[in-house]
Design an enzyme around this catalytic site. Structure first.
Site, PDB file in Angstrom:
ATOM      1  N   GLU A 129      11.642  18.558  42.306  1.00  0.00           N
ATOM      2  CA  GLU A 129      12.150  19.486  43.326  1.00  0.00           C
ATOM      3  C   GLU A 129      11.384  20.806  43.290  1.00  0.00           C
ATOM      4  O   GLU A 129      11.048  21.369  44.337  1.00  0.00           O
ATOM      5  CB  GLU A 129      13.648  19.747  43.136  1.00  0.00           C
ATOM      6  CG  GLU A 129      14.208  20.608  44.262  1.00  0.00           C
ATOM      7  CD  GLU A 129      15.654  21.023  44.071  1.00  0.00           C
ATOM      8  OE1 GLU A 129      16.010  22.123  44.540  1.00  0.00           O
ATOM      9  OE2 GLU A 129      16.432  20.274  43.457  1.00  0.00           O
ATOM     10  N   SER A 271      23.615  11.811  40.761  1.00  0.00           N
ATOM     11  CA  SER A 271      22.921  10.569  41.130  1.00  0.00           C
ATOM     12  C   SER A 271      23.444   9.356  40.360  1.00  0.00           C
ATOM     13  O   SER A 271      22.830   8.303  40.365  1.00  0.00           O
ATOM     14  CB  SER A 271      21.405  10.725  40.929  1.00  0.00           C
ATOM     15  OG  SER A 271      21.112  11.368  39.715  1.00  0.00           O
TER      16      SER A 271
END
Length: 315
Positions: A129, A271
């Site tokens: 990210e 996740s």
């Protein structure tokens, strides 16, 4: 069997961005058939990645590992601008599964850059990210800081022309310390219009803060390369839980380390699927007389649409 109270933190597990990214891969496989290529793990969870691989997804690290005649999907973490540019140059069909809340940070960085401000990014070096967000602007336009100490060594082009952004999966408390250091050294620095750390990261950390002081041990279900999962372990330790550990699945539980506990909290990174939480609870039920309680600190009803190319009729 000895009694054990398990407190399930809520919210936990999948966030809207992860849910959307997984759906994108599944719908791409349905629309275009296998194989579909995915640049980087679609989300940081081995169980999820293995399941998609079984359905026909092929995971690669770089674009040049993908054939030109198959679709490629970019992961939920986001990619530098150079990646879609390279895909277009090669005339590849690509679908961007970047979480919309990460895209919000990308747009913010570009807006500040357009206003002549140099960016400071609070994030973890090497995380996909962070790489993706820093890659939205030309080299040198984004300065990375990971700790309050890093702020002291920053050498901006103009201390009066700065803005900051953050990775979406950071510790809320750690980030606040870094922001305070930035504001102290650069009083004119511009912050985000709305907090960059995403709702899911914040909510999961708040749930852990609520439950951690009540229990003998905390298990966070998530991957070792998952930033938000690792932060939950740290938050649990700081909130007063003597034993706070990350496990990917039930098989990784260190039973000797938690021998003699009477209370346990379980949460999961954004996740990690619920099936892995159920697996861990079942492993405890095999060894303890378990009572399960849910500690809910927030409710989530966020949903993100998949890209239009996948909403059209399947081929």
């Amino acid at each position: 069997m000895p009694p054990l109270t398990i407190y399930l933190a809520a919210p936990r597990g999948f966030c809207a961005g992860v849910d959307r990214a997984i759906k994108i891969v599944e719908m791409a496989l349905e629309k275009w058939g296998a194989p579909v290529y995915v640049r980087h793990e679609i989300v940081h969870n081995k169980y999820v990645v293995d399941g998609l691989r079984d359905k026909g997804a092929i995971f690669v690290e770089e674009l040049d590992e993908c054939p030109l005649d198959r679709p490629v999907i970019f992961s939920a973490h986001g990619v530098p601008k150079s990646v879609p540019a390279a895909a277009e140059a090669r005339q590849m069909l690509y679908v961007d599964a970047t979480c919309p809340l990460v895209s919000k940070v990308h747009i913010e960085a570009e807006r500040h850059h357009g206003n002549g401000l140099q960016m400071v990014m609070i994030g973890h070096a090497g995380h996909p990210e962070t790489i993706g967000t820093m890659g939205q602007l030309p080299d040198g336009e984004v300065l990375l800081v990971e700790t309050p100490a890093d702020v002291a060594t920053l050498s901006p082009r103009d201390p009066e022309q700065l803005a900051y952004i953050t990775q979406t999966t950071l510790s809320v408390d750690d980030t606040a310390e870094i922001v305070a250091a930035l504001n102290a050294r650069f009083p004119r620095i511009v912050g985000p219009h709305k907090e960059d750390i995403c709702y899911a990261t914040t909510n999961r950390q708040e749930a852990v803060k609520a439950v951690a002081p009540m229990v003998d041990a905390l298990l966070v279900i998530g991957a070792p390369n998952s930033s938000n999962s690792k932060r939950l372990v740290e938050v649990g330790s700081r909130a007063g839980c003597a034993y706070s550990q990350l496990v990917q699945r039930a098989a990784e539980i260190d039973w000797r380390a938690i021998d003699g506990i009477s209370s346990l909290a379980i949460t999961a990174g954004a996740s990690a699927p619920e099936i892995l939480i159920e697996e861990v609870v079942d492993a405890f039920k095999a060894r303890y007389d378990v009572t399960v309680q849910i500690i809910e600190t927030a409710q989530e009803n966020v949903e993100f649409k998949v890209p239009r190319v996948l909403r059209s009729a399947t081929a």
